[in-house]
Design a protein around this motif. Structure first.
Motif, short mmCIF file in Angstrom:
data_model
loop_
_atom_site.label_atom_id
_atom_site.label_comp_id
_atom_site.label_asym_id
_atom_site.label_seq_id
_atom_site.Cartn_x
_atom_site.Cartn_y
_atom_site.Cartn_z
N GLN A 398 14.63 8.12 20.15
CA GLN A 398 14.97 7.98 18.74
C GLN A 398 14.54 6.64 18.17
OE1 GLN A 398 16.71 10.37 16.66
NE2 GLN A 398 15.91 11.60 18.33
N LEU A 399 14.20 5.68 19.03
CA LEU A 399 13.80 4.34 18.58
C LEU A 399 12.31 4.23 18.33
CD1 LEU A 399 15.92 2.28 21.15
CD2 LEU A 399 16.60 3.02 18.86
N LEU A 400 11.55 5.23 18.74
CA LEU A 400 10.09 5.16 18.62
C LEU A 400 9.63 5.43 17.20
CD1 LEU A 400 9.16 7.05 21.91
CD2 LEU A 400 9.03 4.59 21.50
N PRO A 401 8.45 4.97 16.83
CA PRO A 401 7.93 5.24 15.48
C PRO A 401 7.87 6.73 15.19
CG PRO A 401 6.61 3.55 16.57
CD PRO A 401 7.57 4.07 17.61
N GLY A 402 8.35 7.11 14.02
CA GLY A 402 8.38 8.51 13.61
C GLY A 402 9.69 9.20 13.91
N ALA A 403 10.57 8.59 14.72
CA ALA A 403 11.85 9.19 15.05
C ALA A 403 12.90 8.84 13.99
CB ALA A 403 12.32 8.73 16.43
N ALA A 404 14.05 9.52 14.07
CA ALA A 404 15.06 9.37 13.02
C ALA A 404 15.68 7.99 12.99
CB ALA A 404 16.16 10.43 13.23
N LYS A 405 15.81 7.32 14.14
CA LYS A 405 16.49 6.02 14.20
C LYS A 405 15.53 4.85 14.30
CE LYS A 405 20.42 8.19 14.32
NZ LYS A 405 21.33 8.18 13.15
N HIS A 406 14.25 5.08 14.07
CA HIS A 406 13.28 3.99 14.18
C HIS A 406 13.38 3.05 12.97
CE1 HIS A 406 9.63 1.76 14.93
NE2 HIS A 406 9.17 2.11 13.74
N ILE A 407 13.43 1.77 13.25
CA ILE A 407 13.39 0.73 12.21
C ILE A 407 12.28 -0.25 12.58
CG2 ILE A 407 14.63 -1.17 11.10
CD1 ILE A 407 17.21 0.30 11.57
N PRO A 408 11.19 -0.28 11.82
CA PRO A 408 10.07 -1.17 12.17
C PRO A 408 10.44 -2.63 12.02
CG PRO A 408 9.69 -0.16 10.04
CD PRO A 408 10.92 0.49 10.59
N MET A 409 9.84 -3.47 12.84
CA MET A 409 10.04 -4.91 12.71
C MET A 409 9.29 -5.41 11.49
SD MET A 409 9.86 -6.39 16.61
CE MET A 409 10.49 -7.99 16.08
N PRO A 410 9.82 -6.42 10.81
CA PRO A 410 9.11 -6.98 9.64
C PRO A 410 7.75 -7.53 10.05
CG PRO A 410 11.39 -7.76 9.75
CD PRO A 410 11.11 -7.06 11.05
N ASP A 411 6.80 -7.45 9.13
CA ASP A 411 5.47 -7.97 9.41
C ASP A 411 5.51 -9.47 9.66
OD1 ASP A 411 4.41 -5.46 9.14
OD2 ASP A 411 3.99 -5.72 6.99
N THR A 412 6.33 -10.17 8.90
CA THR A 412 6.50 -11.61 9.10
C THR A 412 7.97 -11.88 9.36
OG1 THR A 412 6.77 -11.92 6.71
CG2 THR A 412 4.54 -12.18 7.63
N LEU A 413 8.28 -12.33 10.56
CA LEU A 413 9.65 -12.61 10.93
C LEU A 413 10.07 -13.98 10.41
CD1 LEU A 413 9.73 -11.31 14.61
CD2 LEU A 413 10.27 -10.08 12.50
N GLU A 414 11.26 -14.03 9.86
CA GLU A 414 11.76 -15.28 9.32
C GLU A 414 12.22 -16.20 10.46
OE1 GLU A 414 14.84 -14.45 6.60
OE2 GLU A 414 13.56 -13.31 5.21
N ARG A 415 11.96 -17.47 10.27
CA ARG A 415 12.44 -18.45 11.23
C ARG A 415 13.88 -18.82 10.86
NH1 ARG A 415 7.40 -22.71 11.80
NH2 ARG A 415 5.77 -21.14 12.13
#
Length: 502
Positions: A398-415
């Motif tokens: 469920q964590l993989l891309p395309g699954a119901a619970k997937h949340i992608p990481m931001p393109d630029t992570l905040e410090r």
């Protein structure tokens, strides 16, 4: 002493009388031999793997004898598995180049990716009358939907349950289990009549992916391999759950996944029923503590806990990417069944993440030197876009891309810098610089101006600094000796000791 004085050949060839009869007849019915025969003959399988757990291994010879009488296929017995016996051991089956697997005993119902599988859980007896009375005692008046869940060994009563409990109220929802799984790449047509009937009766369409659509009406849901249809105006969180079976990993997994639902259980073996008093909130807080430990860790060990669950390679790559982007180092370990001694060999690892089936992913790591978390918990520790809400996911797919619970990481992570809830010290949550990602040999990474520089060492450097590095090979220092022939026979009577009194 007379038994020990026999020759080795006599001991090995000694016959043991075993009374058959009722046991063979019980095995034939209990393990549904007729359904196994239909599965093999209708699909014209030539090489079949039979996977048994330890408690059913004694039936292997009888099962092969029954199947061989009615089919022409060649059978291979799979006993001790590298991981949990609830998972289908596709790796061992592929060594024998089989066409399919028949899995006996309890199962986690995890999807497979290589071979067609037939599940035979075993028909454990159930007093349905007593079960219905226990259900009525808990739910004299049904004001909200009640979801019926059960251990797989009681799946054979699902039709009777549907008839008896659904007649009490239309608020009763009986879940169904997919007992046959076909892999289309093989080109076989698996005719699982029971699952087809179950799907037709409940108007279910088994999804190709484990997803829950919020827009479909009626909504087809899947929890731990169990399918059910919710009414149009109801949510799963508004349901009560009635579980048939004893205390097990299955019950624990269901309660963690459906942690907002009240649980009631009935044990067919003891005929005891009760309101489950497992403190889910306390367990969730314990898991949150492990998430904080994962946030503090700089070196992560990824434990491969399965080789048969579908998409386990995808989640491995996903975890590597998430961990790397969070500025942590990772190593992958395939150590088979976990124990304290194995993981204690890797002193540099500060936290482990276990990739396993739904029922084996939640382990108590209290005795381990370092905590063992789930892929979901590791994602919370590394992915700034995923927050802790109390919702829990045990199915890593469920964590993989395309699954119901997937949340992608931001393109630029905040410090950002926060305070560790474990140590009380400052910690930096930010990705490594590009230089740090490319050069893993000896990178010095400046986390923040207010923090000290952190030096990341390779595994080889850490090993060289240990006072004890394992068994010393002493290459070239051990003299070469001639090979001599050893003894033959058994300890009670070796061949060179013939005639020697014992």
């Amino acid at each position: 002493m007379e038994a020990f004085s026999n020759k080795a050949e006599e001991v090995i060839q000694r016959s043991v009388d075993v009374k058959e009869g009722e046991k063979c007849e019980d095995v034939h019915s209990y393990l549904e031999i007729d359904r196994c025969i239909s599965f093999v003959t209708q699909n014209d399988f030539k090489r079949v793997a039979l996977q048994f757990p330890d408690n059913l291994l004694w039936t292997a010879a009888q099962v092969v004898a029954f199947l061989s009488k009615s089919t022409s296929a060649k059978y291979f017995i799979l006993g001790d598995t590298s991981y949990g016996s609830c998972c289908v051991d596709e790796v061992a089956a592929n060594h024998a180049e089989v066409d399919c697997i028949i899995h006996f005993g309890r199962s986690c119902l995890s999807r497979t990716s290589r071979l067609p599988v037939l599940y035979v859980f075993g028909k454990q007896p159930v007093d349905v009358e007593d079960l219905v009375e226990a259900f009525k005692g808990f739910f004299p008046e049904l004001s909200q939907p009640v979801l019926i869940l059960y251990d797989v060994i009681y799946a054979h009563i699902k039709d009777e349950l549907k008839e008896r409990l659904s007649s009490l109220s239309d608020q009763v929802i009986v879940s169904m289990i997919n007992i046959s799984v076909s892999h289309p790449a093989r080109g076989h047509k698996v005719t699982g009549d029971e699952i087809n009937n179950a799907i037709d009766e409940n108007h279910l369409k088994v999804p190709t992916e484990k997803t829950v659509s919020e827009t479909e009406k009626p909504r087809t849901c899947e929890i731990s391999g169990r399918y059910f249809t919710l009414p149009e105006d109801q949510s799963i969180d508004n349901c009560s759950c009635f579980y048939i079976g004893g205390e097990s990993l299955t019950l624990k997994n269901l309660m963690m996944t459906l942690n907002k639902c009240p649980f009631y259980s009935y044990n067919p073996e003891t005929k005891n029923s009760r309101r489950e008093s497992l403190n889910v909130n306390r367990m969730l807080m314990k898991r949150y503590y492990l998430i904080e430990r994962a946030k503090d860790a700089d070196i992560v060990g990824i434990l491969v806990g399965t080789l048969g669950v579908s998409k386990y390679l995808d989640i491995l790559n996903h975890l590597k990417n998430v961990i790397k982007r969070a500025g942590k180092k990772h190593y992958t370990f395939a150590v088979g069944k976990l124990n304290v001694a194995k993981l204690a060999n890797f002193m540099e690892v500060q936290v482990y993440v276990l990739v396993a089936c739904q029922e084996n992913t939640l382990i108590d790591s209290t005795e381990f030197y370092q905590p063992v978390v789930t892929p979901f918990e590791m994602e919370i520790a590394c992915n700034q876009a995923r927050e802790w809400t109390g919702e829990y996911v045990t199915d890593f797919s469920q964590l993989l891309p395309g699954a119901a619970k997937h949340i992608p990481m931001p393109d630029t992570l905040e410090r950002e810098t926060d305070v560790s809830l474990i140590t009380g010290s400052l910690r930096s949550i930010r990705p490594w610089d590009d230089v740090g990602l490319e050069d893993n040999n000896r990178a010095v990474v400046k986390r923040e101006e207010a923090l000290a520089l952190v030096e990341h060492k390779t595994a080889g450097e850490s090993l060289s600094q240990r006072s004890w590095q394992g068994l010393q090979p002493d290459l070239g220092q051990t003299p070469v000796s001639d090979v001599i022939e050893g003894t033959r026979g058994i300890a009670a009577s070796y061949t060179h000791e013939e005639g020697t009194p014992v």
